[in-house]
Design an enzyme around this catalytic site. Sequence first.
Site, PDB file in Angstrom:
ATOM      1  CE  LYS A  30      -3.805   2.290   2.410  1.00  0.00           C
ATOM      2  NZ  LYS A  30      -4.680   2.276   3.602  1.00  0.00           N
ATOM      3  NE  ARG A  33      -5.869  11.109   2.636  1.00  0.00           N
ATOM      4  CZ  ARG A  33      -5.304   9.949   2.324  1.00  0.00           C
ATOM      5  NH1 ARG A  33      -6.046   8.854   2.321  1.00  0.00           N
ATOM      6  NH2 ARG A  33      -4.027   9.857   2.023  1.00  0.00           N
ATOM      7  NE  ARG A  64      -3.577   7.975   6.735  1.00  0.00           N
ATOM      8  CZ  ARG A  64      -4.802   8.054   6.257  1.00  0.00           C
ATOM      9  NH1 ARG A  64      -5.045   7.718   4.995  1.00  0.00           N
ATOM     10  NH2 ARG A  64      -5.805   8.467   7.015  1.00  0.00           N
ATOM     11  CD  GLU A  95       5.962  -4.207   4.194  1.00  0.00           C
ATOM     12  OE1 GLU A  95       5.354  -5.053   4.889  1.00  0.00           O
ATOM     13  OE2 GLU A  95       6.287  -3.079   4.623  1.00  0.00           O
ATOM     14  CE  LYS A 122      -6.549   1.654  -0.894  1.00  0.00           C
ATOM     15  NZ  LYS A 122      -7.333   1.587   0.355  1.00  0.00           N
ATOM     16  CB  SER A 125     -10.976   7.222  -4.293  1.00  0.00           C
ATOM     17  OG  SER A 125      -9.741   7.708  -3.764  1.00  0.00           O
ATOM     18  CE1 TYR A 172     -14.838   2.981  -3.459  1.00  0.00           C
ATOM     19  CE2 TYR A 172     -12.954   3.326  -4.905  1.00  0.00           C
ATOM     20  CZ  TYR A 172     -13.484   3.243  -3.644  1.00  0.00           C
ATOM     21  OH  TYR A 172     -12.674   3.394  -2.544  1.00  0.00           O
TER      22      TYR A 172
END
Length: 328
Positions: free
Chosen positions: A202, A212, A223, A239, A254, A280, A319
Amino acid sequence: MSTQYGRFPGARPRRLRTTPAMRRMVAETRLHPADLILPAFVREGASEPVPIASMPGVVQHTRDTLRKAAVEAVSAGVCGLMLYGVPEEKDAVGTGGTDPDGILQVAIRDVRAEVGDDLVIMSDLCLDEYTDHGHCGVLDARGRVDNDATLERYAEMARVQADAGVHVVAPSGMMDGQVRVIREALDGAGHQDVSVLAYTAKYASAFFGPFREAVASSLTGDRKTYQQDPANARESLRELALDVEEGADMVIVKPALPYLDILRQVADATDVPVAAYQVSGEYAMVEAAAANGWVDRDRIMMETLVGAKRAGANMILTYWATEAARQL
């Protein structure tokens, strides 16, 4: 004209593109409704759906409209539903995320009662929707995200989400050791059958911008100390190795479109199912361009999904899941 097979004019790849039936027959990548997972937001206290301005066509659901969306997804053949809660109140430690009666846990129970096992019900296991500072974990005295203290909160989140009836928990916070701690918490609470979808790769991406708004984020700062640097690729494989060793049942990359190279490397390196999240910003860009008449919306929708599948995704969070499934 001489015929030379293996080169033109004997070799003519266009023969396999002559008709729609021919193209379907020789297609190397096939997208199916069961490949698709619908992310959905449910807002505590909402009496009607709340449109998300930066994501046209996507809403913060009420409990009732979420149930309806779940039924529609099942009818279209979609395989999964990823749930995000939008609480009315937030605090420093994200109490709403571990409250058995918090909005996400209530939504899980609602959807499970509505569709049972006909849909794989997944839940975002992260604190960012519930903290007043908007970070994915609890903060230490210096304002930094405290990895190990956050793991304790994740373990509790895993238990309450599993108690609510979720099939899959999806820890998205990118804390070191999160998969092991969550797996142990689930097993210790008798939830051995609940799967873990690990956010293996990610990235600290600008493509998350519209999200957001979708979760009414309170984030200040960024982040970058826990999500991955977009410049790094090999780090994702490290990872991946850690997540699988810690007990991940599935892994995810992602965003999708800007990281198809990472998706391909992860898919080639593991034998667990791999998901891609069409985030998004990817959705918003296509919708905005289509609204201006610059692109063919439906063709680009399908092309981006096929691209993720071709790059190695077994499942795709999008989506457009229900809409795309109906077109397949």
